[in-house]
Design an enzyme around this catalytic site. Structure first.
Site, short mmCIF file in Angstrom:
data_model
loop_
_atom_site.label_atom_id
_atom_site.label_comp_id
_atom_site.label_asym_id
_atom_site.label_seq_id
_atom_site.Cartn_x
_atom_site.Cartn_y
_atom_site.Cartn_z
N HIS A 25 0.69 -1.74 0.16
CA HIS A 25 0.36 0.09 0.25
C HIS A 25 1.04 0.92 0.02
O HIS A 25 1.93 1.47 0.93
CB HIS A 25 -1.65 0.13 1.32
CG HIS A 25 -2.11 1.16 1.28
ND1 HIS A 25 -1.71 2.08 2.35
CD2 HIS A 25 -2.98 1.59 0.38
CE1 HIS A 25 -2.56 2.80 2.63
NE2 HIS A 25 -3.86 2.70 1.12
N HIS A 63 -0.63 11.11 -2.31
CA HIS A 63 -1.52 10.78 -2.16
C HIS A 63 -2.31 11.75 -1.49
O HIS A 63 -3.92 11.97 -2.04
CB HIS A 63 -1.45 10.15 -0.72
CG HIS A 63 -3.15 9.40 0.01
ND1 HIS A 63 -3.47 10.34 1.00
CD2 HIS A 63 -4.00 8.24 0.20
CE1 HIS A 63 -4.95 9.12 1.27
NE2 HIS A 63 -4.51 9.15 0.43
O1 G3P Z 1 -6.30 1.80 -2.93
C1 G3P Z 1 -6.46 1.62 -1.53
C2 G3P Z 1 -5.93 2.75 -1.17
O2 G3P Z 1 -5.23 3.40 -0.93
C3 G3P Z 1 -7.41 3.62 -1.68
O3 G3P Z 1 -6.97 4.86 -0.02
O4 G3P Z 1 -6.81 7.22 0.67
O5 G3P Z 1 -5.39 4.86 1.13
O6 G3P Z 1 -5.82 5.76 -1.63
P1 G3P Z 1 -6.62 5.51 0.46
MG MG Z 2 -4.91 4.38 -2.93
#
Ligand code: G3P
Ligand code: MG
Length: 266
Positions: free
Chosen positions: A18, A60
């Site tokens: 992630h 992000h």
């Molecule tokens: O794509 C999964 C996750 O990354 C979605 O939430 O806020 O971490 O981008 P976020």
């Molecule tokens: Mg994400």
């Protein structure tokens, strides 16, 4: 880039890093992608948005405040201005010198590392269509042929629609928080091939409904091996995790994955 609108061609591993490997290296940076690879991930997820000069960057938040030593809204700064800031030292001094990467730069690195990717379209408010189109254009121009086809995703239906219209052959995943009651109509309307949701707000009955309808289900952000085992046991295709090493090790323990199995480099 081959057509991956059939989800079975996606080659999804059960563990996806992630934002790279956000627990071990600064998120959405080259160091983060290298770390994910080193910790055993075969795929990474990261977030892509636009600069003021319409360049795709990997970041992000709407602002650079949290993940760099700079301040400001990314969509109001040029790529050259953004590159002046340090995107690593906030996480740990060892990562000082990291920069907010361009999407192109990350794609080159993925090619070197052999990492697949879920590219999350993360548009600033009002920039959904142009962000999706710009990302698709980069993918069409630069995605390495030797990597598995990329999987786009977004919380924004407008962005997903724009991606579909610009490049229907690039696979799309519908990103939800909690999976809503009308999920199937939305997913079908936008021709998405996967469903992504918040693991904290997922119940087994919902998972069964999605998977039973033939859609691979992926959940974020799962950092506890017990929860990863439970979700994969329900039939989920993958979990997004900040700590791929911990999850991969946890899966190996009960035989759901082995050191030579999917998601693990040997
Ligand atoms: O794509 C999964 C996750 O990354 C979605 O939430 O806020 O971490 O981008 P976020
Ligand atoms: Mg994400």
């Amino acid at each position: 880039m081959s057509d991956a609108t059939d989800a079975s061609q996606l080659d999804l591993p059960p563990v996806i890093g992630h934002r790279g490997a956000a627990a071990a290296a600064p998120e959405n940076t080259p160091a983060g992608m290298r770390m994910a690879h080193r910790l055993g991930a075969r795929w990474v997820e990261f977030d892509v948005r636009l600069t003021a000069d319409a360049q795709c960057i990997v970041l992000h938040d709407d602002t650079i405040d949290r993940t760099s030593d700079g301040r400001g809204v990314a969509a109001r700064l040029t790529l050259a201005a953004l590159r002046r800031y340090d995107a690593g030292a906030w996480f740990d001094k060892r990562f000082a010198g990291e920069r907010i990467p361009s999407f192109d730069e990350i794609i080159v690195l993925l090619g070197e590392l052999g990492l697949g990717a879920n590219v999350e379209i993360k548009p600033a408010p009002g920039q959904e269509v142009e962000t999706a189109r710009a990302i698709v254009a980069v993918l069409q121009r630069s995605w390495p042929a030797h990597l598995p086809p990329p999987l786009l995703s977004s919380f924004s239906p407008v962005a997903l629609e724009a991606a579909r219209d610009a490049a229907p052959a690039i696979a799309r995943g519908y990103l939800f928080g909690r999976v809503p009651a009308n999920w199937r109509a939305e997913v079908e309307r936008l021709g998405c091939v996967t469903v992504h949701c918040d693991a904290r707000r997922l119940e087994q009955a919902t998972a069964q409904a999605v998977i039973g309808a033939g859609y691979p289900l992926l959940a974020y952000t799962v950092n506890r091996p017990e929860r990863a085992r439970e979700l994969l046991g329900w039939g989920l295709s993958a979990v997004f995790t900040d700590c791929p090493d911990r999850i991969i090790a946890g899966l190996s323990k009960d035989g759901k994955s082995s050191p030579k199995g999917p998601g693990i480099h040997t």
